[in-house]
Motif scaffolding. Structure first.
Motif, PDB file in Angstrom:
ATOM      1  N   GLY A  30       0.684  -1.129  -0.145  1.00  0.00           N
ATOM      2  CA  GLY A  30       0.037   0.179   0.156  1.00  0.00           C
ATOM      3  C   GLY A  30       0.799   1.240  -0.117  1.00  0.00           C
ATOM      4  O   GLY A  30       2.068   1.099  -0.160  1.00  0.00           O
ATOM      5  N   THR A  31       0.158   2.331   0.306  1.00  0.00           N
ATOM      6  CA  THR A  31       1.013   3.799   0.213  1.00  0.00           C
ATOM      7  C   THR A  31       0.711   4.215   1.703  1.00  0.00           C
ATOM      8  O   THR A  31      -0.165   4.418   2.276  1.00  0.00           O
ATOM      9  CB  THR A  31       0.454   4.515  -0.768  1.00  0.00           C
ATOM     10  OG1 THR A  31       0.485   4.082  -1.841  1.00  0.00           O
ATOM     11  CG2 THR A  31       1.276   5.942  -0.767  1.00  0.00           C
ATOM     12  N   TYR A  32       1.956   4.576   2.272  1.00  0.00           N
ATOM     13  CA  TYR A  32       2.037   5.155   3.625  1.00  0.00           C
ATOM     14  C   TYR A  32       2.452   6.545   3.343  1.00  0.00           C
ATOM     15  O   TYR A  32       3.158   7.126   2.973  1.00  0.00           O
ATOM     16  CB  TYR A  32       3.117   4.535   4.358  1.00  0.00           C
ATOM     17  CG  TYR A  32       2.804   3.025   4.755  1.00  0.00           C
ATOM     18  CD1 TYR A  32       3.174   2.062   3.522  1.00  0.00           C
ATOM     19  CD2 TYR A  32       2.275   2.703   5.930  1.00  0.00           C
ATOM     20  CE1 TYR A  32       2.977   0.814   3.682  1.00  0.00           C
ATOM     21  CE2 TYR A  32       1.913   1.197   5.880  1.00  0.00           C
ATOM     22  CZ  TYR A  32       2.460   0.402   5.019  1.00  0.00           C
ATOM     23  OH  TYR A  32       1.991  -1.046   5.179  1.00  0.00           O
TER      24      TYR A  32
ATOM     25  N   SER B 141      -1.654  18.711   6.282  1.00  0.00           N
ATOM     26  CA  SER B 141      -1.017  18.940   5.137  1.00  0.00           C
ATOM     27  C   SER B 141      -0.370  17.134   4.821  1.00  0.00           C
ATOM     28  O   SER B 141       0.649  16.765   5.840  1.00  0.00           O
ATOM     29  CB  SER B 141       0.052  19.713   5.223  1.00  0.00           C
ATOM     30  OG  SER B 141      -0.758  20.874   5.117  1.00  0.00           O
ATOM     31  N   PHE B 142      -0.681  16.549   3.764  1.00  0.00           N
ATOM     32  CA  PHE B 142       0.013  15.142   3.597  1.00  0.00           C
ATOM     33  C   PHE B 142       0.986  15.265   2.594  1.00  0.00           C
ATOM     34  O   PHE B 142       1.367  16.083   1.725  1.00  0.00           O
ATOM     35  CB  PHE B 142      -1.223  14.476   2.824  1.00  0.00           C
ATOM     36  CG  PHE B 142      -2.106  13.859   3.778  1.00  0.00           C
ATOM     37  CD1 PHE B 142      -3.155  14.855   4.183  1.00  0.00           C
ATOM     38  CD2 PHE B 142      -2.008  12.385   4.063  1.00  0.00           C
ATOM     39  CE1 PHE B 142      -4.030  14.307   4.834  1.00  0.00           C
ATOM     40  CE2 PHE B 142      -3.141  12.142   5.219  1.00  0.00           C
ATOM     41  CZ  PHE B 142      -4.245  13.012   5.203  1.00  0.00           C
ATOM     42  N   GLY B 143       2.056  14.195   3.087  1.00  0.00           N
ATOM     43  CA  GLY B 143       3.221  14.104   2.100  1.00  0.00           C
ATOM     44  C   GLY B 143       2.624  13.205   0.654  1.00  0.00           C
ATOM     45  O   GLY B 143       1.476  13.067   0.814  1.00  0.00           O
ATOM     46  N   ALA B 144       3.734  13.117  -0.188  1.00  0.00           N
ATOM     47  CA  ALA B 144       3.313  12.352  -1.214  1.00  0.00           C
ATOM     48  C   ALA B 144       3.186  10.924  -1.043  1.00  0.00           C
ATOM     49  O   ALA B 144       2.591  10.127  -2.026  1.00  0.00           O
ATOM     50  CB  ALA B 144       4.196  12.634  -2.281  1.00  0.00           C
ATOM     51  N   GLY B 145       3.626  10.496  -0.007  1.00  0.00           N
ATOM     52  CA  GLY B 145       3.515   8.914   0.318  1.00  0.00           C
ATOM     53  C   GLY B 145       4.463   8.216  -0.068  1.00  0.00           C
ATOM     54  O   GLY B 145       5.484   8.583  -1.019  1.00  0.00           O
ATOM     55  N   THR B 146       4.937   6.974   0.508  1.00  0.00           N
ATOM     56  CA  THR B 146       5.728   6.143  -0.040  1.00  0.00           C
ATOM     57  C   THR B 146       4.719   4.677  -0.316  1.00  0.00           C
ATOM     58  O   THR B 146       4.253   4.135   0.245  1.00  0.00           O
ATOM     59  CB  THR B 146       6.679   5.661   1.077  1.00  0.00           C
ATOM     60  OG1 THR B 146       7.532   6.583   1.593  1.00  0.00           O
ATOM     61  CG2 THR B 146       7.662   4.132   0.682  1.00  0.00           C
TER      62      THR B 146
ATOM     63  N   GLN C 191      -6.582  13.280  -5.109  1.00  0.00           N
ATOM     64  CA  GLN C 191      -5.242  12.680  -5.199  1.00  0.00           C
ATOM     65  C   GLN C 191      -4.878  12.399  -6.610  1.00  0.00           C
ATOM     66  O   GLN C 191      -5.653  11.747  -7.201  1.00  0.00           O
ATOM     67  CB  GLN C 191      -5.486  11.480  -4.599  1.00  0.00           C
ATOM     68  CG  GLN C 191      -4.200  10.501  -4.441  1.00  0.00           C
ATOM     69  CD  GLN C 191      -4.263   9.334  -3.467  1.00  0.00           C
ATOM     70  OE1 GLN C 191      -5.642   8.591  -3.368  1.00  0.00           O
ATOM     71  NE2 GLN C 191      -3.342   8.837  -2.653  1.00  0.00           N
ATOM     72  N   ASP C 192      -3.765  12.820  -7.153  1.00  0.00           N
ATOM     73  CA  ASP C 192      -3.171  12.398  -8.493  1.00  0.00           C
ATOM     74  C   ASP C 192      -2.202  11.371  -8.203  1.00  0.00           C
ATOM     75  O   ASP C 192      -1.374  11.499  -7.358  1.00  0.00           O
ATOM     76  CB  ASP C 192      -2.837  13.837  -9.058  1.00  0.00           C
ATOM     77  CG  ASP C 192      -3.911  14.825  -9.149  1.00  0.00           C
ATOM     78  OD1 ASP C 192      -3.593  16.042  -9.072  1.00  0.00           O
ATOM     79  OD2 ASP C 192      -5.159  14.569  -9.437  1.00  0.00           O
ATOM     80  N   PRO C 193      -1.871  10.617  -9.059  1.00  0.00           N
ATOM     81  CA  PRO C 193      -1.199   9.452  -9.042  1.00  0.00           C
ATOM     82  C   PRO C 193       0.347  10.085  -8.943  1.00  0.00           C
ATOM     83  O   PRO C 193       0.783  10.949  -9.502  1.00  0.00           O
ATOM     84  CB  PRO C 193      -1.089   8.978 -10.586  1.00  0.00           C
ATOM     85  CG  PRO C 193      -2.287   9.219 -11.268  1.00  0.00           C
ATOM     86  CD  PRO C 193      -2.804  10.695 -10.548  1.00  0.00           C
ATOM     87  N   GLY C 194       0.669   9.319  -7.577  1.00  0.00           N
ATOM     88  CA  GLY C 194       2.007   9.729  -7.203  1.00  0.00           C
ATOM     89  C   GLY C 194       2.227  11.162  -6.716  1.00  0.00           C
ATOM     90  O   GLY C 194       3.194  11.555  -6.440  1.00  0.00           O
ATOM     91  N   MET C 195       1.142  11.802  -6.292  1.00  0.00           N
ATOM     92  CA  MET C 195       1.109  13.145  -5.867  1.00  0.00           C
ATOM     93  C   MET C 195       0.777  13.496  -4.438  1.00  0.00           C
ATOM     94  O   MET C 195       0.890  14.465  -3.979  1.00  0.00           O
ATOM     95  CB  MET C 195       0.411  14.102  -6.691  1.00  0.00           C
ATOM     96  CG  MET C 195       0.950  14.216  -8.196  1.00  0.00           C
ATOM     97  SD  MET C 195       2.749  14.645  -8.433  1.00  0.00           S
ATOM     98  CE  MET C 195       2.432  16.534  -7.999  1.00  0.00           C
ATOM     99  N   GLY C 196       0.083  12.297  -3.798  1.00  0.00           N
ATOM    100  CA  GLY C 196      -0.290  12.467  -2.593  1.00  0.00           C
ATOM    101  C   GLY C 196      -1.617  13.013  -2.507  1.00  0.00           C
ATOM    102  O   GLY C 196      -2.090  13.452  -3.584  1.00  0.00           O
ATOM    103  N   LEU C 197      -2.044  13.517  -1.531  1.00  0.00           N
ATOM    104  CA  LEU C 197      -3.276  14.192  -1.225  1.00  0.00           C
ATOM    105  C   LEU C 197      -3.073  15.804  -1.308  1.00  0.00           C
ATOM    106  O   LEU C 197      -2.286  16.276  -0.380  1.00  0.00           O
ATOM    107  CB  LEU C 197      -3.586  13.774   0.084  1.00  0.00           C
ATOM    108  CG  LEU C 197      -4.364  12.346   0.104  1.00  0.00           C
ATOM    109  CD1 LEU C 197      -4.167  11.679   1.582  1.00  0.00           C
ATOM    110  CD2 LEU C 197      -5.418  12.229  -0.518  1.00  0.00           C
TER     111      LEU C 197
END
Lengths: 109, 113
Positions: free
Chosen positions: A85-87, A98-103, B37-43
């Protein structure tokens, strides 16, 4: 404004191995939250860290909040296929989260 | 217990059309948010509200409008849809911001063609 950066963007892990994902903020955070999003799903809250230097554990997941409250990490031990999944980390400031882009984590069986 | 409910789940719009994404929560939360949420761009935060009658812009508000007439509902309005608004939209709520968890809806997948 506040920016939250996460690295790495992608993590490919062999089942059973450990890995760590990192979160860095351009400003001091009041707190940090971690979320997990399964493929095709929505973000689900994992944990919140508030105190400087705080460490919390959830089974195989260990979360840390930096002493300066500007960075955080998530360490997963003995990765399983259910960890896919994405964390995301998310920093709270003012009225906004504010959210980071995720791993995004993939697991090789 | 429904939590946060978003409708519709999927939608295809033509360029220039308008639509409203609905979001309802039954947890009596004061804080509500709209993210894309766009692909690979987070929220990315579009708009947020700290209570009925109060809304404010987030990071990417252009092309969107919101209202908060009740605690439960926080609709997001797209006027003159553009291809750049193709995304997955999530609504979320929390009792307060930054100090408690946010609960997310299932998302609306929007395509503008």
């Amino acid at each position: 404004g506040q920016q939250v950066m996460q690295i790495p963007q992608y993590q490919h892990v062999q089942e059973g191995e450990d890995f760590t994902t990192y979160c860095n903020s351009s400003t001091t955070l009041s707190n940090i939250q971690w979320y997990k999003q399964r493929p095709g799903g929505h973000p689900v809250f994992l944990i919140q860290l508030v105190k400087s230097g705080e460490v919390k554990k959830q089974k195989r997941l260990t979360f840390q909040f930096g002493e300066a409250k500007k960075n955080s990490s998530l360490h997963i031990t003995a990765t399983q296929t259910t960890d896919v999944g994405t964390y995301f980390c998310a920093g709270g400031q003012d009225y906004k989260l504010s959210f980071g882009a995720g791993t995004t984590v993939t697991v090789r069986a | 217990n429904a939590g946060v409910t978003q409708t519709p789940k999927f939608r295809i719009l033509k360029i220039g059309q308008s639509m409203t994404l609905q979001c309802t929560q039954d947890m009596n939360h004061n804080y509500m948010y709209w993210y894309r949420q766009d692909p690979g761009m987070g929220l990315k935060l579009i708009y947020y509200s700290v209570g009925a009658g109060i809304t404010d812009k987030g990071e990417v508000p252009n092309g969107y409008n919101v209202s908060r007439s009740t605690t439960e509902d926080f609709p997001l309005r797209l006027e003159l849809a553009a291809p750049s608004q193709t995304s997955v939209y999530f609504c979320a709520s929390s009792p307060s911001t930054g100090w408690t968890e946010a609960f997310f809806g299932q998302g609306t997948r929007l395509t503008v063609v």
